[in-house]
Design a protein around this motif. Structure first.
Motif, mmCIF file in Angstrom:
data_model
loop_
_atom_site.group_PDB
_atom_site.id
_atom_site.type_symbol
_atom_site.label_atom_id
_atom_site.label_comp_id
_atom_site.label_asym_id
_atom_site.label_seq_id
_atom_site.Cartn_x
_atom_site.Cartn_y
_atom_site.Cartn_z
ATOM 1 N N GLY A 82 -9.179 8.634 3.363
ATOM 2 C CA GLY A 82 -10.094 9.240 2.396
ATOM 3 C C GLY A 82 -9.410 9.656 1.105
ATOM 4 O O GLY A 82 -10.077 10.118 0.176
ATOM 5 N N THR A 83 -8.099 9.490 1.047
ATOM 6 C CA THR A 83 -7.345 9.833 -0.178
ATOM 7 C C THR A 83 -7.058 8.555 -0.966
ATOM 8 O O THR A 83 -7.253 7.452 -0.452
ATOM 9 C CB THR A 83 -6.048 10.568 0.195
ATOM 10 N N PRO A 84 -6.606 8.667 -2.218
ATOM 11 C CA PRO A 84 -6.462 7.470 -3.050
ATOM 12 C C PRO A 84 -5.470 6.458 -2.479
ATOM 13 O O PRO A 84 -4.385 6.830 -2.032
ATOM 14 C CB PRO A 84 -5.930 8.010 -4.385
ATOM 15 N N ILE A 85 -5.870 5.219 -2.517
ATOM 16 C CA ILE A 85 -5.040 4.117 -2.019
ATOM 17 C C ILE A 85 -4.390 3.453 -3.227
ATOM 18 O O ILE A 85 -5.070 2.874 -4.067
ATOM 19 C CB ILE A 85 -5.914 3.098 -1.250
ATOM 20 N N ASN A 86 -3.065 3.567 -3.325
ATOM 21 C CA ASN A 86 -2.393 2.906 -4.434
ATOM 22 C C ASN A 86 -1.823 1.578 -3.966
ATOM 23 O O ASN A 86 -1.053 1.520 -3.018
ATOM 24 C CB ASN A 86 -1.250 3.767 -4.986
ATOM 25 N N LEU A 87 -2.218 0.508 -4.652
ATOM 26 C CA LEU A 87 -1.741 -0.842 -4.364
ATOM 27 C C LEU A 87 -0.772 -1.259 -5.457
ATOM 28 O O LEU A 87 -1.014 -0.973 -6.636
ATOM 29 C CB LEU A 87 -2.921 -1.811 -4.353
ATOM 30 N N MET A 88 0.298 -1.941 -5.099
ATOM 31 C CA MET A 88 1.257 -2.363 -6.123
ATOM 32 C C MET A 88 1.791 -3.756 -5.811
ATOM 33 O O MET A 88 2.014 -4.101 -4.657
ATOM 34 C CB MET A 88 2.403 -1.367 -6.221
ATOM 35 N N ILE A 89 1.951 -4.536 -6.857
ATOM 36 C CA ILE A 89 2.555 -5.872 -6.748
ATOM 37 C C ILE A 89 3.665 -5.960 -7.796
ATOM 38 O O ILE A 89 3.437 -5.649 -8.966
ATOM 39 C CB ILE A 89 1.507 -6.988 -7.010
ATOM 40 N N ILE B 22 0.870 -1.180 0.000
ATOM 41 C CA ILE B 22 0.000 0.000 0.000
ATOM 42 C C ILE B 22 0.906 1.228 0.000
ATOM 43 O O ILE B 22 1.648 1.445 0.957
ATOM 44 C CB ILE B 22 -0.921 0.013 1.244
ATOM 45 N N LEU B 23 0.860 2.019 -1.067
ATOM 46 C CA LEU B 23 1.801 3.137 -1.197
ATOM 47 C C LEU B 23 1.202 4.489 -0.807
ATOM 48 O O LEU B 23 1.922 5.487 -0.766
ATOM 49 C CB LEU B 23 2.325 3.218 -2.632
ATOM 50 N N SER B 24 -0.087 4.545 -0.595
ATOM 51 C CA SER B 24 -0.699 5.838 -0.255
ATOM 52 C C SER B 24 -2.080 5.616 0.333
ATOM 53 O O SER B 24 -2.616 4.503 0.275
ATOM 54 C CB SER B 24 -0.817 6.727 -1.503
ATOM 55 N N GLY B 25 -2.634 6.663 0.922
ATOM 56 C CA GLY B 25 -4.035 6.633 1.335
ATOM 57 C C GLY B 25 -4.299 6.046 2.713
ATOM 58 O O GLY B 25 -5.456 5.930 3.111
ATOM 59 N N VAL B 26 -3.257 5.646 3.433
ATOM 60 C CA VAL B 26 -3.431 5.155 4.802
ATOM 61 C C VAL B 26 -2.466 5.922 5.696
ATOM 62 O O VAL B 26 -1.470 6.465 5.230
ATOM 63 C CB VAL B 26 -3.143 3.638 4.916
ATOM 64 N N PHE B 27 -2.756 5.947 6.986
ATOM 65 C CA PHE B 27 -1.891 6.698 7.880
ATOM 66 C C PHE B 27 -2.016 6.138 9.285
ATOM 67 O O PHE B 27 -3.105 5.845 9.758
ATOM 68 C CB PHE B 27 -2.288 8.184 7.874
ATOM 69 N N GLU B 28 -0.862 6.018 9.899
ATOM 70 C CA GLU B 28 -0.831 5.564 11.296
ATOM 71 C C GLU B 28 -0.683 6.810 12.150
ATOM 72 O O GLU B 28 0.387 7.388 12.244
ATOM 73 C CB GLU B 28 0.359 4.626 11.507
ATOM 74 N N ASP B 29 -1.766 7.228 12.717
ATOM 75 C CA ASP B 29 -1.777 8.449 13.501
ATOM 76 C C ASP B 29 -1.851 8.038 14.967
ATOM 77 O O ASP B 29 -2.658 7.198 15.330
ATOM 78 C CB ASP B 29 -3.021 9.269 13.101
#
Lengths: 363, 363, 363, 363
Positions: free
Chosen positions: C84-91, C67-74
């Motif tokens: 709420g922002t785009p979640i980029n998945l990559m394999i 997961i390269l974006s869209g998540v955050f450990e706060d």
């Protein structure tokens, strides 16, 4: 990529030409259960209606809107309500005069879409501007009436004309109550009186003028809008720029922001009675594309009417040089009747944003 | 209604946060067979790159773009070309400093999207502004490079900074060649020198300033765009308004149109050597939402950077009154680096419009 | 009209080719605040992963999703959540063998998209099928994992293989627990054993076979979906038809409905313990495009793998008649690995429908 | 995400309820310059019109379509043509009988959308099914007439009823000329005669039956459609699934593919007179979501009419158990009148795909 549709969840599509049998709009995505009759929409149309003063086009259009679908009077419910299905609105074109159109059929009026439509499509309904006529905006005002119902009574959308030609209002004389007491939607009675004189002079000269409209929306909660390409201010700008003759849009301090410093421009935050309070509103109620809870403030510039009685140079369709003067019924300042249209577009953007905001909740 | 996608036929979607591992964009709808390598895109990114003068943020980002899909080097073709499938672009975030973010984590910076993101989403990646950072615009510039390829060599897109603070350029000194010779993308060398002094003073004061960017596009044929809600000028306005800190957009004469009369404003038509010639371009190359064949002229206003070293009053997340001063690496005038972004957005709108125009032909 | 995007409010866009450096997906429109880590997605990918039995392709792909974006450990929240922002998945593509591709470069494999891609685009990444490879479905399964999170624990999505070649399961032996105990996702252990023999014989012969997948979704409340063109069953059918090699889709009784009478087909309604109870589910949980609250039942037919070791007649790119046999690593029955993909597509449609339903409430 | 709109570039939006004043459709995105009059559309509507034989509903609707916008008779052009602006089509509802609707107002008819609409929206226009009535499909047929004009004379779209109840046609007796000579659109006269008897028996019993429709399109060039989520077969499946009462769709060999081996299923390629020739068409004219140039073959299953004179068990709105029998005017086999609707939907999908294909060319 529909060219005649606006909105994403709350959407409307308009159809119809200025001198065709009728014009209309299909509103799709309206929630069910909202009380709605034709009487709810008519007052907004009456504001925009032509023929109401000597400063606007004398075309006589009753602009009676009919609702042909999407509502139902069910004896189990309390009067007529929306059903969640598409609402088709229709207005008959009554005063579409049969006359000699050969002049505008064969020549391109400067400042009009005649040339570009002809080049793009090869054919156009030239009668009264056809699809590019401001008559299309009647349907925006009707659809905007439904949008206001979706927004509910806590959101107030108001607009005013703040500049005609080079003469702007005095902001410290702004009074919303004045707006409905003069033919210009002007919030400053003294300036309105001067505009009346300006306009009379322009009409005598066969000339026209531009203006600036300001739309103010109160009651939008913090959090509507979206980042990056779905920004609330981007959608408001796009919406206002779709209104005929609009050449510029700004939010909050707008172009004046460019001359500010960061120290001046900061809308500082203090503790208010019911939440955050801002010391100013240079950002016009939007930060990062999302509403702050302050008033939304949008201004847009309207160019002078291109249809004037003064002769201007142009080409005919065979590319011969010629001249044209327009003698039909036209608004000498299209900015006046753009005031209710600006309100309607704000309502339409916000109704869509409200539903889109709901969509993205983690329920 | 994707919040992070722009365009209809030629579309791009960006993803990534300022201090995440990488940022990227997926370009979909690009025609096949267009020669495309990373070397085609890098020059545009280099123009926007931070750290190139003392007037922009010192953040060091090589901004090397990689193409991960959608191109193919086939020995039957002449080098690497697009295949019609989605083109994924990616840039690593290199200089995303690990530092103490507690200040911007717990306080809302005035003029930033901190407050609105927090209220909308309940959580935000506060590091460097996260998704609301102007870093996202790097991907627009990269995608804009592909858009330019779609448009071909006959269309020229250029932009310049025409105002910083209250100081505007002298239009009669405009020289496009000057734009690349100063750190401001300024077409007027004398004004550029004055801006350098202005900016040095602002930096010393821990302050910032706004500016105005002008984008000019030559070579667009008559007929691109669409009536009513797909108007070319509406889409350009929406595009520019999605750029961080933009508060106003105008086309052609823009807000100055309001003070014109119809006689002045008419762009009259004469017979030119290869078709119609206009006596002026107050409409900025668009009539009725459709291109006229003249230059497209778009201006947008950028507010001053909100992140300044001067202390401003704000609230923390518990609604306590406090103050904040931002000491990170920031552009004292974000309008400078918005110049290549404005160009890119124009390219992206026009590539989409070109393909949409093709779609609607009666072939 | 993005060709590589699926969904309206909850949307995902995939990119990448079978033998490129990586494949990925951008998920946009996911609500904020949903706990999400890579560990939530990996189990679904492991189900679909190649190389897990002798009955599927031996290609070795760990299929580790990032997961390269869209998540955050706060630290203010409870672990890593969506923002709420785009979640980029990559394999990463690991086992994309470098080999001699000249055969599939120059010849069109019957039953494959080689010919149609070449005719449409003039160029294609022929390595392993490029963009048309079933490898793209890995990203659907990853995105589907996020969709399941949006749907929450009350909605259960399960799928099974119910027919291989001409041999169908016995419905009265259906046991969901059996599905994970055989390499076919078969709910009937006895039939699974017979399929193993069938498949061994086919592999020996250099042949392949088709199959039928059934997806069952429990827990969808009444009221999701929409009338006319946004029908839930229409969107499910569209979704399943986008899976490689699928040639038919049915809902509930499906094609068997044609032979029924109205008396037989009626799903009569009785009073249940917590609301209406239906006496049967021939409609597969959908009436008028809207969910009834019953189980959604969707079946889709998968054609036999076109890549077989048996020589078939074809043309080369110069239109010369020739033959081709495919010796690469292929699934002899692509329907097997389509089972988790069918589940994922159902999850993706339903997450979108859930959010769309929210959007249209009169709140 | 409009629920009442279909298509991307060539789009149409329908509105109206079965027993409202009128129904209509707005067609947007139609190229300009296509000759179009009401007389071009009426023949398609006449095919679908109710009351034409004893085997369909006796409701008497002349279904006279009017074009209210988007066309223009310009003396510079050759008769009335499309102008590139939205085409609004309208049909008055004539035979919408005023009668006692209390039964269907208060009870949910099994197999109908009554229950799901009520649960979703809280209110519904119950008269004649309101928005969920098959009457809406009249507008698809009208819009489909415009789509055929966009496709041009080289593309032939035909459909036939191939199964009624459990009785299917004999394929070796298929004769397209027979389709218009019987009230079933049946291509096999012998089977048509048997169906007439079957239907008479069903009507006597107050019962109904399902059926299967097959649509065949000739002349589509290779290359229409798109990969992954814009697949031609996916869009055709979605389109057919939006038709009332459809429960399954298949392309080419469809569900029979599941029982085939790869050796059997391969549509081998040989050199034809004017390009590639296929030895079979198990794929129904689509490979990888893109047309092959062969005939498109689509079949869809229609469930038996839910409105039958035989009493079925149901609930009323207060969840009391009750029964209902429907005595209105209904088609005992809705599959019959679905034949022209299936043709129309194929035309609508293909007109959109044609324009989308144009959009993506590298021109």
């Amino acid at each position: 990529m529909s060219h005649n549709t606006f909105g994403h969840v709350f959407r409307f599509t308009t159809w119809g030409e200025s001198h065709g049998p009728s014009i209309g709009a299909v509103v799709d995505g309206c929630p069910a259960g909202i009380p709605l009759t034709e009487a709810d929409l008519q007052p907004w149309l009456d504001q925009r209606r032509p023929g109401t003063s000597r400063h606007v086009t004398p075309r006589q259009e009753p602009d009676q809107v009919r609702i042909l679908s999407g509502v139902f009077e069910d004896d189990r419910t309390n009067g007529q309500v929306t059903t969640g299905t598409p609402i088709n609105l229709m207005i008959e074109n009554v005063d579409a005069r049969s006359k000699d159109y050969s002049d505008i059929r064969d020549k391109w009026r400067p400042g009009h879409a005649d040339y570009t439509y002809d080049m793009k499509y090869g054919v156009r309904d030239y009668r009264g501007g056809g699809r590019s006529s401001a008559r299309e905006t009647a349907m925006r005002v009707a659809a905007g009436g439904i949008a206001r119902k979706v927004l509910g009574p806590d959101i107030t959308i108001r607009a005013a004309l703040v500049q005609v030609g080079s003469r702007a209002i005095e902001r410290d004389r702004w009074d919303w109550n004045t707006v409905s007491t003069n033919p210009f939607f002007c919030p400053d009675a003294e300036t309105a009186a001067l505009w009346a004189d300006d306009m009379d002079a322009l009409r005598r000269d066969g000339n026209s003028t531009g203006g600036v409209v300001e739309v103010v929306v109160s009651g939008v909660p913090v959090g509507w809008g979206a980042p990056v390409y779905g920004k609330l201010d981007s959608e408001l700008a796009a919406a206002m720029m779709t209104i005929n003759a609009v050449k510029g849009v700004e939010i909050g301090a707008g172009f004046a922001s460019a001359a500010m410093t960061g120290v001046e421009a900061a809308d500082e935050m203090r503790k208010g009675e019911t939440g955050p309070a801002f010391t100013s509103n240079h950002n016009g109620g939007v930060l990062g594309g999302i509403s702050t809870g302050q008033d939304l403030v949008i201004r847009f510039a309207v160019k002078p009417t291109s249809s004037i009685r003064t002769e201007r140079r142009t080409l005919d369709r065979e590319l011969n040089e010629t001249t044209i003067a327009t003698h039909g019924r036209h608004d000498p300042c299209v900015a006046i009747r753009a005031v209710p249209v600006g309100e309607a577009m704000a309502a339409l953007v916000l109704a869509d944003q409200k539903l889109r905001h709901q969509a993205q909740l983690n329920a």
